[in-house]
Design an enzyme around this catalytic site. Sequence first.
Site: not given
Length: 357
Positions: A139, A252
Amino acid sequence: MLDFGYPTRMTQSMTVAVLGATGAVGQEFLRLFERRQFPVDELRLLASPRSAGHKMRFRDRDAIVEAVSPESFAGVDLAFFSAGASRSREYAPAAIAAGAIVIDNSSAFRMEPGVPLVIPEINLDAIGPADRLIANPNCTAIILLMAIAPLRTLGTIERVIVSTYQSASGGGAAVMQELEDQTRAVLDGREPEPRHLPHPYAFNLFSHNTPINADGLNEEEAKVIEESRKILGETNLRINVTCVRVPVLRAHTESITVEFSGVAPSEDEVRDVFGRAPGVILVDDRAANHFPMPREASGRAEVLVGRIRRDPSHPNAICLMASGDQLLKGAALNAVQIAERLMQAGRLDPVGLAGAG
Ligand code: A2P
């Protein structure tokens, strides 16, 4: 240019399996299938024996979770795997042997030569006509590369330096729950109790909770480095990454410095490129101090990029920030986009698969 951010209507209908359906990423698959009108004819929800018999809502009906076994994949056209690397190693061969195309969200096969590691906006052409196993990248690597790949039109990237602010969702549903529970505990005047993470998480941050190798890199940092090189096709890319877990629930954020081989492009050139790049949205308002934030990236398909500025310490470098939903573009959405592109290329037509069998 194709727009990756909005639902696409497909004509074929397929038997689709999700291994890890009960997890944080697994649940996003179900929501994406609904939202993007993904052509699921039959859905097989697979997880551990702990979840067998549990119900999950899909298209206003209850779907029953089954314990995965090698037999689970009979008749499956497309399987999304998101139950960890060991489960992927255990069940991918059975799924492929049963005739399925597997899109694997784990790290099990990412660095295997011959396994395409794909972000559709960047290297869709890595998928060959006979490939039946496609790896979905880490990710943090996806969010980083969505932000830096468009810059390659402005010059040769010489070196990349990244610091991350990684959310709880990267650790799965249990770690998200741990952050919520600890936050409540601290606000109630109790001590935060670590369960899955090594340190108190609420009102704290720490170096990413993966094992550290002999060079001092944690596993997450090593993955971002090697996967970035593979996806960009630049084996010798100079890249340094520091991964940090912060008490954010999902999405994130990354602080990125990109050094070019010559003088860096101007801020306006960079903004212009991001304004046109698929899958990214420019959030770069200095007057309002409004830049990419995980709260605004959560639930969005696109990666937010901004805080664009020259690096005062180097004439060849620019700095920026990126924020992306770890469960969506960082995981489930990227995998679904790969499948959509395979369908558009005629690779996932059940009639075609049956004919080929
Ligand atoms: P289960 O809910 O039955 O444990 P997350 O990344 O959010 O932690 O989710 C992990 C996913 O992987 C869950 O769906 C979990 O199912 C699944 N999983 C974990 N261990 C196994 C296993 N041994 N076999 C099959 N699925 C597993």
